[in-house]
Design a protein around this motif. Structure first.
Motif, PDB file in Angstrom:
ATOM      1  N   MET A   1      15.675  35.066   5.271  1.00  0.00           N
ATOM      2  CA  MET A   1      17.067  35.497   5.315  1.00  0.00           C
ATOM      3  C   MET A   1      17.346  36.174   6.647  1.00  0.00           C
ATOM      4  O   MET A   1      16.625  37.069   7.073  1.00  0.00           O
ATOM      5  N   THR A   3      18.851  38.700   9.083  1.00  0.00           N
ATOM      6  CA  THR A   3      19.374  40.053   8.952  1.00  0.00           C
ATOM      7  C   THR A   3      19.333  40.757  10.295  1.00  0.00           C
ATOM      8  O   THR A   3      18.658  40.332  11.228  1.00  0.00           O
ATOM      9  N   TYR A  87      19.833  32.763   3.070  1.00  0.00           N
ATOM     10  CA  TYR A  87      20.883  33.648   3.573  1.00  0.00           C
ATOM     11  C   TYR A  87      22.189  33.338   2.840  1.00  0.00           C
ATOM     12  O   TYR A  87      22.619  32.173   2.796  1.00  0.00           O
ATOM     13  N   PRO A  88      22.856  34.343   2.250  1.00  0.00           N
ATOM     14  CA  PRO A  88      24.089  34.068   1.492  1.00  0.00           C
ATOM     15  C   PRO A  88      25.146  33.322   2.285  1.00  0.00           C
ATOM     16  O   PRO A  88      25.870  32.485   1.725  1.00  0.00           O
ATOM     17  N   ALA A 152      21.686  46.219   4.263  1.00  0.00           N
ATOM     18  CA  ALA A 152      22.625  45.113   4.086  1.00  0.00           C
ATOM     19  C   ALA A 152      23.965  45.501   4.697  1.00  0.00           C
ATOM     20  O   ALA A 152      24.330  46.677   4.704  1.00  0.00           O
ATOM     21  N   ARG A 154      26.858  43.825   3.700  1.00  0.00           N
ATOM     22  CA  ARG A 154      27.857  43.606   2.655  1.00  0.00           C
ATOM     23  C   ARG A 154      27.243  43.950   1.318  1.00  0.00           C
ATOM     24  O   ARG A 154      26.077  43.637   1.048  1.00  0.00           O
ATOM     25  N   ASP A 157      25.456  41.251  -0.563  1.00  0.00           N
ATOM     26  CA  ASP A 157      24.151  40.792  -0.086  1.00  0.00           C
ATOM     27  C   ASP A 157      22.993  41.637  -0.599  1.00  0.00           C
ATOM     28  O   ASP A 157      21.824  41.306  -0.335  1.00  0.00           O
ATOM     29  N   ALA A 160      20.099  39.802  -2.465  1.00  0.00           N
ATOM     30  CA  ALA A 160      19.313  38.943  -1.578  1.00  0.00           C
ATOM     31  C   ALA A 160      18.453  39.766  -0.632  1.00  0.00           C
ATOM     32  O   ALA A 160      17.325  39.387  -0.311  1.00  0.00           O
ATOM     33  N   ALA A 175      20.343  34.229  -3.214  1.00  0.00           N
ATOM     34  CA  ALA A 175      21.330  34.188  -2.130  1.00  0.00           C
ATOM     35  C   ALA A 175      22.506  33.284  -2.482  1.00  0.00           C
ATOM     36  O   ALA A 175      23.636  33.523  -2.032  1.00  0.00           O
ATOM     37  N   CYS A 178      24.685  35.368  -4.413  1.00  0.00           N
ATOM     38  CA  CYS A 178      25.293  36.352  -3.506  1.00  0.00           C
ATOM     39  C   CYS A 178      26.476  35.744  -2.753  1.00  0.00           C
ATOM     40  O   CYS A 178      27.428  36.461  -2.411  1.00  0.00           O
ATOM     41  N   ARG A 182      30.056  37.392  -2.583  1.00  0.00           N
ATOM     42  CA  ARG A 182      30.863  37.539  -1.367  1.00  0.00           C
ATOM     43  C   ARG A 182      32.293  37.060  -1.603  1.00  0.00           C
ATOM     44  O   ARG A 182      33.261  37.699  -1.166  1.00  0.00           O
TER      45      ARG A 182
END
Length: 254
Positions: A1, A3, A87-88, A152, A154, A157, A160, A175, A178, A182
Motif C-alpha cells: 500500500m 503511503t 491501496y484504496p 493515515a 483519510r 483508509d 487498510a 483496501a 476502504c 472513501r
C-alpha cells in the motif's frame, strides 16, 4: 500500500499529549517492518478521542477507538496482514460494490447503482459525538474501547493502513472496502470511529432522510456487508427503514 512516511517511529518527538501506550507491530507473519498503530494501555477516557482529532492529523496520524476486551480484543490478536493489502485509491467504489452485489444478491437482480450524494456538514463533529458515545458505553458494541493512532491521511483508509482482516470472509483485500468508505466519506460525511476483530463503526454526518435515499444506501450496505441484512432484518426494505436519519452505521462480518 502506497503511503507517506510513517510518523509512528518518532511518536515521542511529535509533541502529542498521549496517555501511556505502546506501538503495535504484530501481524500474522510476525513483527512488521514498522509500527502499524499506537495503542493506549487503558480504556479511553471522555474527551480523549476529540482531543486527538484536533492534534494528531497535523502529524500524519488519525485517531480510532479499538476494542480491547473480549476473547479477540486488541489488535495483537486480530491477525493483521498489512502485506496483503493494496491501496484504496486504486479501486473504484462502485465497481467493488457491483461485484459484491452480483455475488450476494438474488439471481437476476441488477445492481441499482450508487446512492446520490447528500449535503454534508460537520463530519468531524459527528465523529466526535459518536466516539464519546462509544467511550461511555452507549453503543453497546465495543468492549473496553481504547484510543489508537494510525498513520493515515483519510479516515476511510484506517483499516487498510493497519492491514485489518475483519471482512476477510467477504473480501480478502480490505483496501477495496476502504474505497467504498472513501466514497461514503465524500457522499455522506462518514468517518471510521471504532474497530473490533470483525466489526466496524462509522459516524454519518449526512444520513438518508427519505425512503428512496435509504433504499439506495441499503443496497450499498448489502454489497459492502451482506451479514448486516441477511443476519439482521432479513430484507433490504426493512433494513432501509433502519437507516433513515441514523448517524452511525455498524458493520460486522461473520
Amino acid at each position: 500500500m502506497a503511503t507517506l512516511p510513517n510518523p509512528l517511529p518518532r511518536l515521542g518527538a511529535l509533541g502529542l499529549d498521549l496517555p501511556p501506550g505502546r506501538l503495535v507491530d504484530e501481524t500474522v507473519e510476525g513483527p512488521w517492518r514498522e509500527p502499524l498503530l499506537w495503542l493506549a494501555d487503558e480504556q479511553a477516557a471522555p474527551g480523549g478521542w476529540d482531543a486527538l482529532r484536533h492534534t494528531a492529523p497535523t502529524a500524519g496520524l488519525l485517531p480510532v477507538l479499538v476494542e480491547a476486551g473480549g476473547d479477540l480484543g486488541g489488535p495483537s490478536a486480530w491477525e493483521l496482514a498489512p502485506g496483503e493489502v493494496s491501496y484504496p485509491g486504486d479501486h473504484d467504489a462502485e465497481d467493488v460494490l457491483a461485484e459484491h452485489w452480483e455475488e450476494c444478491a438474488a439471481d437476476g437482480e441488477e445492481w441499482p447503482g450508487l446512492a446520490p450524494a447528500a449535503d454534508v456538514t460537520a463530519p468531524d463533529a459527528a465523529a466526535s459525538t459518536l466516539a464519546e458515545a462509544v467511550v461511555a458505553g452507549g453503543t453497546g458494541s465495543f468492549k473496553e474501547p481504547r484510543l489508537a493512532l494510525v498513520p493515515a491521511r483519510r479516515s476511510a483508509d484506517i483499516p487498510a493502513a493497519i492491514g485489518w482482516t475483519g471482512p476477510a470472509n467477504h473480501d480478502d483485500d480490505v483496501a477495496r472496502l476502504c474505497a467504498v468508505l472513501r466514497s461514503w466519506e465524500d457522499r455522506h460525511g462518514v468517518r471510521v470511529v471504532a474497530l473490533g476483530f470483525a466489526h466496524l463503526l462509522v459516524s454519518v454526518a449526512a444520513p438518508p432522510t427519505t425512503p428512496a435515499e435509504a433504499e439506495a444506501l441499503a443496497a450499498e450496505h448489502f454489497a459492502f456487508c451482506p451479514d448486516n441484512v441477511l443476519q439482521g432484518p432479513g430484507t433490504l426494505t426493512t433494513y432501509a427503514e433502519q437507516l433513515l436519519g441514523r448517524r452511525s452505521w455498524h458493520f460486522w462480518w461473520d
